[in-house]
Design an enzyme around this catalytic site. Structure first.
Site, mmCIF file in Angstrom:
data_model
loop_
_atom_site.group_PDB
_atom_site.id
_atom_site.type_symbol
_atom_site.label_atom_id
_atom_site.label_comp_id
_atom_site.label_asym_id
_atom_site.label_seq_id
_atom_site.Cartn_x
_atom_site.Cartn_y
_atom_site.Cartn_z
ATOM 1 C CG ASP A 13 -1.870 1.221 1.216
ATOM 2 O OD1 ASP A 13 -2.499 1.458 0.177
ATOM 3 O OD2 ASP A 13 -1.968 1.928 2.232
ATOM 4 C CB SER A 14 0.173 4.751 -0.874
ATOM 5 O OG SER A 14 -0.973 4.890 -0.063
ATOM 6 C CE1 TYR A 45 2.715 6.092 -3.349
ATOM 7 C CE2 TYR A 45 1.742 4.240 -4.499
ATOM 8 C CZ TYR A 45 2.818 4.805 -3.865
ATOM 9 O OH TYR A 45 3.991 4.109 -3.760
ATOM 10 N N GLY A 46 -3.192 9.253 -3.678
ATOM 11 C CA GLY A 46 -4.526 9.562 -4.203
ATOM 12 C C GLY A 46 -4.621 10.738 -5.150
ATOM 13 C CB CYS A 76 -3.016 0.514 -2.598
ATOM 14 S SG CYS A 76 -3.039 2.263 -3.030
ATOM 15 C CG ASN A 77 -9.401 0.595 -3.367
ATOM 16 O OD1 ASN A 77 -10.257 -0.088 -3.902
ATOM 17 N ND2 ASN A 77 -9.133 0.502 -2.076
ATOM 18 C CD GLU A 162 -0.916 7.321 5.655
ATOM 19 O OE1 GLU A 162 0.232 7.520 6.063
ATOM 20 O OE2 GLU A 162 -1.331 6.195 5.312
ATOM 21 C CB CYS A 196 -9.842 4.439 0.011
ATOM 22 S SG CYS A 196 -8.258 4.980 0.701
ATOM 23 C CG HIS A 198 -5.599 5.062 4.104
ATOM 24 N ND1 HIS A 198 -4.994 4.505 3.008
ATOM 25 C CD2 HIS A 198 -4.602 5.636 4.837
ATOM 26 C CE1 HIS A 198 -3.694 4.732 3.066
ATOM 27 N NE2 HIS A 198 -3.427 5.407 4.168
HETATM 28 N N1 DGL Z 1 -4.999 3.187 0.624
HETATM 29 C C1 DGL Z 1 -5.010 3.652 -0.693
HETATM 30 C C2 DGL Z 1 -6.237 3.237 -1.447
HETATM 31 O O1 DGL Z 1 -6.814 2.207 -1.150
HETATM 32 C C3 DGL Z 1 -4.696 5.051 -1.058
HETATM 33 C C4 DGL Z 1 -4.293 6.081 -0.193
HETATM 34 C C5 DGL Z 1 -3.489 7.145 -0.880
HETATM 35 O O2 DGL Z 1 -2.291 6.936 -0.946
HETATM 36 O O3 DGL Z 1 -4.057 8.142 -1.313
HETATM 37 O O4 DGL Z 1 -6.623 3.904 -2.377
#
Ligand code: DGL
Length: 277
Positions: A13-14, A45-46, A76-77, A162, A196, A198
């Protein structure tokens, strides 16, 4: 390379979000070994471009392969939406190891959606990147062409998690707003996908602002069940995964921080190393 853990399943994951998936996988598959990699130094990463998410995700997959994984889960989506297909179609064929696999979290989440929605109207909450990629509507319509899909980008939610602000009152403002927005797009929505990894940490506040008749789907259990099913259907891959109940954690940022903060997501964190990608 550690002999005992050289065939661990890689989970990426990010940042910390994938730990919400790993936790459920460990519950369901306690014998397996796992190497978790969080690119905490470059999270989130979003809001990043396709190119950046692809480059970072590919570097992470390569690292997990180097650590010995034959199978990597993009927990991670955003990475699944923006990088998975290109990794599967362009990168994997260049390896001389045709058995190696990279799997994502979107497909398993989409497959079971038909079991939850009665109205055939669903909502997807995700990062800007996931929403902009349109991956959820595209994948849902491949299996369920009759389902109407609305999406809402929730760019603040990952930051709340985060930064350990997810239990504080400030989080309510953003969560309530995004829920109101998506439900106002379609009053027949009866199922919300937390697209997501998170977001499960925000579940109490999400429930607070979501009418009771709406089902809220978190991905942890869904992805865990789907991985178990995949390994049952692919015994040759299952045989390649080592099973000594060893869990290792790698982060591109501080191991101390990762251990402290990651423990909020998953209580199995003790062995954390810093890694360069
Ligand atoms: N946990 C990640 C997801 O499922 C993304 C979080 C991110 O880095 O923005 O999309």
């Amino acid at each position: 390379m550690d002999k005992l853990n050289n065939k661990a399943i890689g989970v990426f994951d990010s940042g910390y979000g994938g730990l919400s998936v790993l936790k459920e996988i460990i519950k369901l598959m306690p014998d397996y070994d796992f190497n978790y990699l969080g690119d905490n130094a470059r999270t989130p990463y979003g809001n990043r471009s396709f190119e950046a998410v692809y480059t970072y995700t590919l570097q992470s997959v390569k690292k997990l392969f180097e650590l010995g994984s034959e199978l990597v889960i993009l927990a991670c989506n955003t990475a699944s939406a923006k990088a998975l297909r290109t990794i599967q179609q362009e990168y994997l064929p260049t390896l001389n190891q045709p058995w190696k696999r990279v799997l994502g979290v979107i497909r398993p989440s989409v497959e079971i959606i038909g079991k939850y929605t009665n109205s055939s109207h669903v909502g997807v909450l995700g990062t800007r990147g996931t929403v902009a990629s349109n991956s959820y509507p595209l994948e849902i319509h491949k299996i369920y062409p009759e389902i109407t899909v609305q999406q809402e980008a929730c760019p603040m939610w990952v930051a709340l998690v985060e930064n350990n602000e997810f239990n504080n009152d400030g989080a309510d403002y953003f969560i309530e707003n995004n829920i109101i927005n998506i439900l106002s797009l379609d009053n027949q929505i009866d199922t919300l996908i937390l697209g997501c990894t998170h977001y499960p940490l925000l579940i109490e506040k999400i429930k607070k602002y979501t009418p009771k008749h709406i089902s809220i789907l978190s991905q942890g259990e869904i992805v865990a069940n789907s991985l178990k099913d995949y390994l049952n259907r692919h015994p040759e891959m299952d045989a390649m995964c080592s099973k000594n109940s060893i869990h290792k954690f790698y982060t591109t940022d501080s191991p101390k921080l990762f251990k402290e903060f990651g423990s909020i997501f998953c209580d199995k964190i003790n062995n954390v190393k810093q890694i360069e990608l």
